[in-house]
Design a protein around this motif. Structure first.
Motif, PDB file in Angstrom:
ATOM      1  N   ALA A  45       0.789  -1.157   0.053  1.00  0.00           N
ATOM      2  CA  ALA A  45       0.182  -0.012  -0.083  1.00  0.00           C
ATOM      3  C   ALA A  45       0.913   1.448   0.180  1.00  0.00           C
ATOM      4  N   ASP A  46       1.983   1.184   0.737  1.00  0.00           N
ATOM      5  CA  ASP A  46       3.015   2.410   0.812  1.00  0.00           C
ATOM      6  C   ASP A  46       3.617   2.572  -0.525  1.00  0.00           C
ATOM      7  N   THR A  47       4.176   1.517  -1.228  1.00  0.00           N
ATOM      8  CA  THR A  47       5.069   1.900  -2.314  1.00  0.00           C
ATOM      9  C   THR A  47       4.513   1.737  -3.664  1.00  0.00           C
ATOM     10  N   GLN A  48       3.202   1.270  -3.995  1.00  0.00           N
ATOM     11  CA  GLN A  48       2.554   1.125  -4.946  1.00  0.00           C
ATOM     12  C   GLN A  48       1.405   2.162  -5.131  1.00  0.00           C
ATOM     13  N   ALA A  49       1.274   2.764  -6.222  1.00  0.00           N
ATOM     14  CA  ALA A  49       0.163   3.836  -6.254  1.00  0.00           C
ATOM     15  C   ALA A  49      -0.900   3.079  -6.962  1.00  0.00           C
ATOM     16  N   PRO A  50      -2.099   3.440  -6.817  1.00  0.00           N
ATOM     17  CA  PRO A  50      -3.228   2.672  -7.664  1.00  0.00           C
ATOM     18  C   PRO A  50      -2.726   2.826  -9.117  1.00  0.00           C
ATOM     19  N   GLN A  51      -3.019   1.488  -9.790  1.00  0.00           N
ATOM     20  CA  GLN A  51      -2.746   1.439 -11.385  1.00  0.00           C
ATOM     21  C   GLN A  51      -4.088   0.963 -12.017  1.00  0.00           C
ATOM     22  N   PRO A  52      -4.324   1.297 -13.157  1.00  0.00           N
ATOM     23  CA  PRO A  52      -5.669   1.000 -13.735  1.00  0.00           C
ATOM     24  C   PRO A  52      -5.261  -0.373 -14.190  1.00  0.00           C
ATOM     25  N   VAL A  53      -6.418  -1.124 -14.301  1.00  0.00           N
ATOM     26  CA  VAL A  53      -6.325  -2.463 -14.404  1.00  0.00           C
ATOM     27  C   VAL A  53      -7.302  -2.802 -15.354  1.00  0.00           C
ATOM     28  N   GLU A  69     -14.637  -7.150 -11.618  1.00  0.00           N
ATOM     29  CA  GLU A  69     -13.674  -7.362 -10.629  1.00  0.00           C
ATOM     30  C   GLU A  69     -12.557  -6.367 -10.583  1.00  0.00           C
ATOM     31  N   ALA A  70     -12.012  -5.821 -11.670  1.00  0.00           N
ATOM     32  CA  ALA A  70     -11.069  -4.935 -11.991  1.00  0.00           C
ATOM     33  C   ALA A  70     -11.609  -3.589 -11.493  1.00  0.00           C
ATOM     34  N   GLY A  71     -12.857  -3.115 -11.737  1.00  0.00           N
ATOM     35  CA  GLY A  71     -13.479  -1.858 -10.902  1.00  0.00           C
ATOM     36  C   GLY A  71     -13.411  -1.929  -9.547  1.00  0.00           C
ATOM     37  N   PHE A  72     -13.635  -3.082  -8.867  1.00  0.00           N
ATOM     38  CA  PHE A  72     -13.885  -3.412  -7.690  1.00  0.00           C
ATOM     39  C   PHE A  72     -12.462  -3.229  -6.866  1.00  0.00           C
ATOM     40  N   GLU A  73     -11.334  -3.718  -7.637  1.00  0.00           N
ATOM     41  CA  GLU A  73     -10.122  -3.496  -7.008  1.00  0.00           C
ATOM     42  C   GLU A  73      -9.547  -2.221  -7.043  1.00  0.00           C
ATOM     43  N   GLU A  74      -9.793  -1.535  -8.260  1.00  0.00           N
ATOM     44  CA  GLU A  74      -9.654  -0.273  -8.404  1.00  0.00           C
ATOM     45  C   GLU A  74     -10.018   0.682  -7.445  1.00  0.00           C
ATOM     46  N   GLN A  75     -11.492   0.460  -7.089  1.00  0.00           N
ATOM     47  CA  GLN A  75     -12.026   1.116  -5.793  1.00  0.00           C
ATOM     48  C   GLN A  75     -11.337   0.878  -4.648  1.00  0.00           C
ATOM     49  N   ILE A  76     -11.104  -0.064  -4.299  1.00  0.00           N
ATOM     50  CA  ILE A  76     -10.379  -0.556  -2.948  1.00  0.00           C
ATOM     51  C   ILE A  76      -9.049   0.050  -2.810  1.00  0.00           C
ATOM     52  N   ARG A  77      -8.332   0.083  -4.077  1.00  0.00           N
ATOM     53  CA  ARG A  77      -6.927   0.711  -4.038  1.00  0.00           C
ATOM     54  C   ARG A  77      -7.034   2.288  -3.934  1.00  0.00           C
ATOM     55  N   SER A  78      -7.939   2.858  -4.379  1.00  0.00           N
ATOM     56  CA  SER A  78      -8.114   4.054  -4.374  1.00  0.00           C
ATOM     57  C   SER A  78      -8.480   4.585  -3.171  1.00  0.00           C
ATOM     58  N   LYS A  79      -9.050   3.999  -2.250  1.00  0.00           N
ATOM     59  CA  LYS A  79      -9.666   4.068  -0.782  1.00  0.00           C
ATOM     60  C   LYS A  79      -8.690   3.982  -0.006  1.00  0.00           C
ATOM     61  N   LEU A  80      -7.489   3.133  -0.184  1.00  0.00           N
ATOM     62  CA  LEU A  80      -6.265   3.027   0.708  1.00  0.00           C
ATOM     63  C   LEU A  80      -5.501   4.081   1.068  1.00  0.00           C
ATOM     64  N   PRO A  81      -5.354   4.460   2.192  1.00  0.00           N
ATOM     65  CA  PRO A  81      -4.373   5.783   2.368  1.00  0.00           C
ATOM     66  C   PRO A  81      -3.065   5.420   1.912  1.00  0.00           C
ATOM     67  N   ALA A  82      -2.687   6.451   1.291  1.00  0.00           N
ATOM     68  CA  ALA A  82      -1.178   6.624   0.869  1.00  0.00           C
ATOM     69  C   ALA A  82      -0.432   7.157   2.263  1.00  0.00           C
ATOM     70  N   MET A  83       0.394   6.318   2.771  1.00  0.00           N
ATOM     71  CA  MET A  83       1.158   6.637   3.982  1.00  0.00           C
ATOM     72  C   MET A  83       2.608   6.297   3.800  1.00  0.00           C
ATOM     73  N   PRO A  84       3.538   7.318   3.780  1.00  0.00           N
ATOM     74  CA  PRO A  84       4.647   7.391   3.523  1.00  0.00           C
ATOM     75  C   PRO A  84       5.521   6.337   4.474  1.00  0.00           C
ATOM     76  N   LEU A  85       6.565   5.590   4.146  1.00  0.00           N
ATOM     77  CA  LEU A  85       7.498   5.126   5.347  1.00  0.00           C
ATOM     78  C   LEU A  85       8.165   5.925   6.246  1.00  0.00           C
ATOM     79  N   PRO A  86       8.317   5.596   7.283  1.00  0.00           N
ATOM     80  CA  PRO A  86       9.062   6.424   8.198  1.00  0.00           C
ATOM     81  C   PRO A  86      10.529   6.336   7.865  1.00  0.00           C
ATOM     82  N   GLU A  87      11.285   7.558   8.244  1.00  0.00           N
ATOM     83  CA  GLU A  87      12.618   7.746   7.995  1.00  0.00           C
ATOM     84  C   GLU A  87      13.388   7.095   8.938  1.00  0.00           C
ATOM     85  N   ILE A  88      14.173   6.084   8.381  1.00  0.00           N
ATOM     86  CA  ILE A  88      15.562   5.349   9.320  1.00  0.00           C
ATOM     87  C   ILE A  88      16.650   6.273   9.393  1.00  0.00           C
ATOM     88  N   PRO A  89      17.058   6.653  10.741  1.00  0.00           N
ATOM     89  CA  PRO A  89      18.083   7.540  10.697  1.00  0.00           C
ATOM     90  C   PRO A  89      19.460   6.744  10.419  1.00  0.00           C
TER      91      PRO A  89
END
Length: 130
Positions: free
Chosen positions: A15-23, A34-54
């Protein structure tokens, strides 16, 4: 008969590394529904950045004092004095062992002489008088 769509994994890595892609239905093997349903789910997932590791501190320079600790001249003198005493005691111990072995040998020799004298005296007493 209508099939239910497969559940979509919601792991942080994907979810964090991949942006929603058209299927496209024909390329992915999914029907358009099914492709439309998958696209709906991917678009609703929050885009959370990974934490910075010092970055780690890679100072690997160590000297013996940091490992063994600091020791003052007084501590070194104490250790040397103790080592000297231990050496003297071990030498005295060896000397005493040698003396003990010599005393044991003399004692065993004296016991053998006493037993020999006792046997001779017994033989003299047992001899018939003529």
């Amino acid at each position: 008969m209508s099939s239910l769509p497969e559940p979509v994994e919601c792991g942080h890595e994907e979810a964090d590394t991949q942006a929603p892609q058209p299927v496209a239905g024909s390329k992915s093997g999914l029907s358009d529904e099914e492709a439309g349903f998958e696209e709906q789910i991917r678009s609703k997932l929050p885009a959370m950045p990974l934490p910075e590791i010092p970055a780690p501190n890679l100072d690997l320079e160590l000297d013996m004092t940091s490992i063994l600790g600091t020791s003052s001249n007084a501590e070194v003198a104490k250790v040397q004095k103790r080592a000297s005493k231990v050496l003297k005691l071990s030498q005295e111990n060896e000397k005493l062992k040698a003396e003990l072995e010599a005393m044991t040998a003399r004692l065993e020799a004296a016991e053998r002489r006493r037993e020999e004298l006792a046997r001779r005296q017994q033989m003299v007493m047992d001899m018939p008088s003529s």
